[in-house]
Design a protein around this motif. Sequence first.
Motif, mmCIF file in Angstrom:
data_model
loop_
_atom_site.group_PDB
_atom_site.id
_atom_site.type_symbol
_atom_site.label_atom_id
_atom_site.label_comp_id
_atom_site.label_asym_id
_atom_site.label_seq_id
_atom_site.Cartn_x
_atom_site.Cartn_y
_atom_site.Cartn_z
ATOM 1 N N THR A 1 0.838 -1.208 0.000
ATOM 2 C CA THR A 1 0.000 0.000 0.000
ATOM 3 C C THR A 1 0.869 1.253 0.000
ATOM 4 O O THR A 1 0.609 2.217 -0.740
ATOM 5 N N ASP B 1 2.481 1.638 -3.417
ATOM 6 C CA ASP B 1 1.469 2.033 -4.407
ATOM 7 C C ASP B 1 1.157 3.518 -4.349
ATOM 8 O O ASP B 1 0.882 4.150 -5.367
ATOM 9 N N ALA C 1 3.497 5.250 -6.508
ATOM 10 C CA ALA C 1 3.802 4.555 -7.764
ATOM 11 C C ALA C 1 3.737 5.480 -8.978
ATOM 12 O O ALA C 1 4.625 5.454 -9.834
#
Length: 267
Positions: A117, A120, A123
């Motif tokens: 998480t 991400d 990202a």
Amino acid sequence: GQARHVTARVAPLGTRQVLVLVEDRTRERRVEAIRRDFVANVSHELKTPVGAIRLLAEAVQDASEDPEAVERFAGRMITESDRLSRLVQQIIELSRLQGDNPLDEPSPVPLDSVVATAVDATAIDAQHRGISVVTSGDPGLEVLGNQEQVTVAIGNLVANAVAYSPDRSSVLVATRAHEQSVEISVTDQGIGIPAGEIDRIFERFYRIDPARHRSTGGTGLGLSIVKHVAATHGGDIRVWSVEGQGSTFTLTLPRNHAVRTNQEART
Ligand code: ADP
């Protein structure tokens, strides 16, 4: 609440009761001073972007005949308001964290999904700049504490690693198990931290001269949140850095043994 509880318990001891009260007031006064300081700093930090947005809006009004200038000022208004909203978000996060103690009701926090998480969340930014974020280490580890807080802490470390790294470099997020604890290290090949600044970077609102890097949107709150999460979990945060070469931030948190014990029981 807690202070009154202590006093009531030692009431029959007479003189010691007085001693406890003095200690409690000292602590209260210290907490109160920290709170006052924080409010003063918050007001100052919020006024800066608000003032800038106001000035830029006036500049837009004055430059209505000059589309290029309007475009430029509007762009800076967007940058400033983005920074303002990050600031507000982190201030809310920090004050929420201060309210609860994760070790009162600790739960198992699955590190793999928390790291995923956290990675991400940056990202898009990382991909945009050709920065690869690689994860490695022992799978299946669990931390004991508060999942949201651990996610925020690791997220802040990864976001910094990306923000203070050059394009097309890489960031490594490594997890490592010890008997009683888990280490999460975030290593970058970025600008590093001057030795003289390393003690100060965990202070609230402290930022190293923004002119030295391209990321000017920071708030100076990210690492103070990480430090707070480490402290409330009974862990710690350490940093190793060489200016111009990169940094490693290592967060240590208590380990949850439930999963391992179950597996051992099964085999
Ligand atoms: P900010 O919002 O400015 O990033 P932080 O509290 O997260 O606030 O960090 C404080 C300062 O520490 C930053 O302004 C930056 O100068 C420095 N810093 C944090 N992480 C790194 C890193 N990975 N590499 C180099 N400098 C860093």
